[in-house]
Design a protein around this motif. Structure first.
Motif, mmCIF file in Angstrom:
data_model
loop_
_atom_site.group_PDB
_atom_site.id
_atom_site.type_symbol
_atom_site.label_atom_id
_atom_site.label_comp_id
_atom_site.label_asym_id
_atom_site.label_seq_id
_atom_site.Cartn_x
_atom_site.Cartn_y
_atom_site.Cartn_z
ATOM 1 N N MET A 51 0.880 -1.146 0.079
ATOM 2 C CA MET A 51 0.042 0.062 0.147
ATOM 3 C C MET A 51 0.916 1.185 0.168
ATOM 4 N N THR A 52 2.189 1.036 -0.331
ATOM 5 C CA THR A 52 3.110 2.323 -0.542
ATOM 6 C C THR A 52 3.542 2.618 -1.890
ATOM 7 N N SER A 53 3.899 3.567 -2.353
ATOM 8 C CA SER A 53 4.590 3.886 -3.492
ATOM 9 C C SER A 53 5.882 5.010 -3.475
ATOM 10 N N ALA A 54 6.716 5.121 -4.176
ATOM 11 C CA ALA A 54 7.704 6.037 -4.306
ATOM 12 C C ALA A 54 7.293 7.150 -5.275
ATOM 13 N N ARG A 55 6.322 6.432 -6.338
ATOM 14 C CA ARG A 55 5.829 7.347 -7.376
ATOM 15 C C ARG A 55 4.967 8.425 -6.851
#
Length: 113
Positions: A51-55
């Motif tokens: 449930m995480t993103s670096a975008r």
């Protein structure tokens, strides 16, 4: 957290945990540790890594977007300082390019996508 949080977050260590680093380590040594099941996010929650993103365009949690922006601005400033130091391993021009990359990410976090 009961699993009902619909937001995509950013890992608290957004500027330190990078897929490119994992790929470099995997290519160099052939081994990479497993990704964590849960991580602490920029807003302070512990959520599944999925449930995480670096975008920046994918992050929907406003507090995490602000955290991502702040972290990338801080990284840009640190990289520029390091590039200006005598005997630095990278040139000022190289540091400038990397710092601009982080500033671009910070702008994208701030713009909301």
């Amino acid at each position: 957290m009961d699993g009902a949080d619909p937001h995509i977050h950013v890992d608290q260590r957004v500027t330190r945990d990078d897929a490119r680093v994992r790929n470099l380590l995997a290519g160099t040594f052939g081994l990479v540790g497993d990704l964590p099941e849960r991580v602490t996010t920029g807003c302070g929650l512990r959520v599944p890594y999925a449930m995480t993103s670096a975008r920046p365009e994918s992050v929907t949690c406003l507090a995490c977007r602000e955290h991502g922006r702040d972290q990338h601005i801080r990284s840009a400033e640190q990289i520029e300082r390091l590039g200006a130091m005598p005997g630095a391993a990278i040139t000022g021009a190289e540091a400038g390019r990397v710092a601009e990359h982080h500033r671009d990410l910070a702008r994208r976090f701030a713009d909301g996508g």
